[in-house]
Scaffold this active site. Sequence first.
Site, mmCIF file in Angstrom:
data_model
loop_
_atom_site.group_PDB
_atom_site.id
_atom_site.type_symbol
_atom_site.label_atom_id
_atom_site.label_comp_id
_atom_site.label_asym_id
_atom_site.label_seq_id
_atom_site.Cartn_x
_atom_site.Cartn_y
_atom_site.Cartn_z
ATOM 1 N N ASP A 1 0.826 -1.211 0.000
ATOM 2 C CA ASP A 1 0.000 0.000 0.000
ATOM 3 C C ASP A 1 0.853 1.251 0.000
ATOM 4 O O ASP A 1 0.465 2.282 -0.523
ATOM 5 C CB ASP A 1 -0.925 -0.017 1.213
ATOM 6 C CG ASP A 1 -1.908 -1.173 1.134
ATOM 7 O OD1 ASP A 1 -2.606 -1.267 0.124
ATOM 8 O OD2 ASP A 1 -1.942 -1.996 2.064
ATOM 9 N N LYS B 1 1.325 -2.547 4.545
ATOM 10 C CA LYS B 1 0.456 -3.489 3.850
ATOM 11 C C LYS B 1 -0.774 -3.739 4.718
ATOM 12 O O LYS B 1 -0.803 -3.365 5.872
ATOM 13 C CB LYS B 1 1.192 -4.816 3.612
ATOM 14 C CG LYS B 1 2.295 -4.694 2.564
ATOM 15 C CD LYS B 1 3.054 -5.988 2.350
ATOM 16 C CE LYS B 1 2.194 -7.188 2.082
ATOM 17 N NZ LYS B 1 1.268 -7.015 0.943
ATOM 18 N N GLU C 1 -0.139 -12.630 5.237
ATOM 19 C CA GLU C 1 0.909 -12.130 4.342
ATOM 20 C C GLU C 1 2.241 -12.090 5.074
ATOM 21 O O GLU C 1 3.262 -12.568 4.571
ATOM 22 C CB GLU C 1 0.554 -10.719 3.832
ATOM 23 C CG GLU C 1 -0.549 -10.711 2.778
ATOM 24 C CD GLU C 1 -1.040 -9.325 2.410
ATOM 25 O OE1 GLU C 1 -1.782 -9.213 1.428
ATOM 26 O OE2 GLU C 1 -0.704 -8.348 3.114
#
Lengths: 121, 216
Positions: free
Chosen positions: B131, B141, B150
């Site tokens: 992001d 993120k 993740e």
Amino acid sequence: MTVDESKLCDGLGPGFPIPVEITPFCHEHTMRQVAALDSCAGCKPVLRMGSSSSNQPDGDEIAVTDNGNYIVDLHFEEAIKDARKMALDIKAVVGVVDHGLFCDMSTAVIIAGKDGISVKK
Amino acid sequence: MRIQNLSTALLTLSLGTVTAFSPIAITRQSTSSFALNMAETALTQDELKKMVGYKAVDDYVKSGMVVGLGTGSTAYYAVERVGNLLKSGELKDIVCIPTSERTKEQALSLDIPLVTLDTHSKLDVAIDGADEVDPSLNLVKGGGGALLREKMVEVMADKFIVIGTYNNKKLGLQYDTHIICTHAHTYIFIYFLFLKFSLFIFLIYLFVIQNIIKSI
């Protein structure tokens, strides 16, 4: 493209809120604990509502992750001074599962755009 | 006639000024920025995501690897590429670890063999979007809510490849956006300023000529 270091942005934070995954149990308490950290000073914690896959509120129910947890998005007005310290501090709060700061993890960043593809390592 | 010569001289002078005030470096950069802007409008965000997603797989994924599959609109194309290359036989003996239920569904639909960290704690490579990225390549993120899986998967990868696009609000990469905007806007601004200036002089020149012709 050559990256001119002096022109890099001040840091993470204002551009995108930092998501923190927390346990549903007493989530309001955990949110307060995170927001009260020195390294998170000035942040505005917002509990993610609606779909867990978007940080825009799109429902009345609290968003639940694939792991059955909640997400708090920390909104910052100013750039985070020390992302590494903040990452450690947030992670140390009991009730926090993990957060969206990925420090010192990436091998390479590949970006597609105006000048084709550039790779930063 | 003398006035006309004067006007010609004036025009030459104005063009000369344009050249004199725009050093070669700036002219070249403004032109390239302009061309790049054109290129960007030609490619949609989705096409850029596809380009970078495919490249990451082509460059870093080899047969026999354990691969982490990211979550999000850019990682989507990396997963698609892995599926395509497995189907065509260019990649063999790959096993993948998805970082969300969404990615798991996509991978299953592409017949990508899946495993979990329970059986494979070490990954050769993981590919995912971000992001926001800072100058030290630290990331934000989790806009898509898959941050825990993740991180669990990507922290175990020998190589973690981050993919993104410029000027994408959602896929930040803010510092690159700033660099490009600062350079391009300044140079284009200067470039057009000189263009306007020379056009202005040219119009004066035409006006003078017209008056001369009239007076004759």
